[in-house]
Design a protein around this motif. Structure first.
Motif, PDB file in Angstrom:
ATOM      1  N   THR A  28       1.294  -1.246   0.169  1.00 23.59           N
ATOM      2  CA  THR A  28      -0.056   0.204  -0.060  1.00 23.59           C
ATOM      3  C   THR A  28       1.295   1.347   0.117  1.00 23.59           C
ATOM      4  OG1 THR A  28      -1.281  -1.288   1.734  1.00 23.59           O
ATOM      5  CG2 THR A  28      -1.776   1.224   0.919  1.00 23.59           C
ATOM      6  N   ASP A  31       1.981   1.184  -3.279  1.00 25.01           N
ATOM      7  CA  ASP A  31       1.369   1.921  -4.594  1.00 25.01           C
ATOM      8  C   ASP A  31       0.959   3.209  -4.588  1.00 25.01           C
ATOM      9  OD1 ASP A  31       1.280  -0.478  -5.467  1.00 25.01           O
ATOM     10  OD2 ASP A  31      -0.745  -0.779  -3.939  1.00 25.01           O
ATOM     11  N   ARG A  32       0.722   4.320  -2.737  1.00 22.65           N
ATOM     12  CA  ARG A  32       1.089   5.804  -2.720  1.00 22.65           C
ATOM     13  C   ARG A  32       2.354   6.260  -3.649  1.00 22.65           C
ATOM     14  NH1 ARG A  32      -1.518   7.049   3.137  1.00 22.65           N
ATOM     15  NH2 ARG A  32      -2.378   8.327   1.610  1.00 22.65           N
ATOM     16  N   GLU A  34       4.206   5.212  -5.288  1.00 27.96           N
ATOM     17  CA  GLU A  34       3.578   5.117  -7.214  1.00 27.96           C
ATOM     18  C   GLU A  34       2.657   6.229  -7.499  1.00 27.96           C
ATOM     19  OE1 GLU A  34       4.076   1.613  -7.901  1.00 27.96           O
ATOM     20  OE2 GLU A  34       6.021   1.215  -7.475  1.00 27.96           O
ATOM     21  N   ASN A  35       1.975   6.337  -7.186  1.00 29.54           N
ATOM     22  CA  ASN A  35       0.522   7.220  -7.754  1.00 29.54           C
ATOM     23  C   ASN A  35       0.705   8.459  -6.768  1.00 29.54           C
ATOM     24  OD1 ASN A  35      -0.565   5.347  -8.809  1.00 29.54           O
ATOM     25  ND2 ASN A  35      -1.640   4.911  -7.072  1.00 29.54           N
ATOM     26  N   GLY A  36       1.944   9.479  -6.441  1.00 25.77           N
ATOM     27  CA  GLY A  36       2.050  10.617  -5.839  1.00 25.77           C
ATOM     28  C   GLY A  36       0.929  10.965  -4.932  1.00 25.77           C
ATOM     29  N   LEU A  37       0.286  10.106  -4.131  1.00 31.02           N
ATOM     30  CA  LEU A  37      -0.154  10.276  -3.078  1.00 31.02           C
ATOM     31  C   LEU A  37       0.282   9.816  -1.747  1.00 31.02           C
ATOM     32  CD1 LEU A  37      -3.253   8.350  -4.549  1.00 31.02           C
ATOM     33  CD2 LEU A  37      -3.110  10.499  -4.202  1.00 31.02           C
TER      34      LEU A  37
END
Length: 64
Positions: A28, A31-32, A34-37
């Motif tokens: 998680t 993923d965050r 990589e997604n810029g979150l």
């Protein structure tokens, strides 16, 4: 909040549950990122946040 006793009992019943949970947390986080979150804080800010957290926990435990 999980107590140590509960965690130990759960650990006996399902020895891979913690590993599975940890893998999910790491995935998680990546993923965050990589997604810029993802939100990054400086070491100084992280230390300040931890000191605030510790102070709140200590204050709560004094009331027990």
């Amino acid at each position: 909040m999980t107590s140590k006793v509960t965690f130990e009992a759960d650990k006996i019943d399902d020895p891979i549950s913690h590993d599975t949970w940890l893998t999910q947390q790491v995935n998680t986080a990546f993923d965050r990122m990589e997604n810029g979150l993802a939100v990054f804080v400086s070491n100084e800010e992280a230390n300040a946040q931890m000191e605030d957290f510790k102070a709140k926990v200590r204050a709560r435990n004094k009331n027990l």
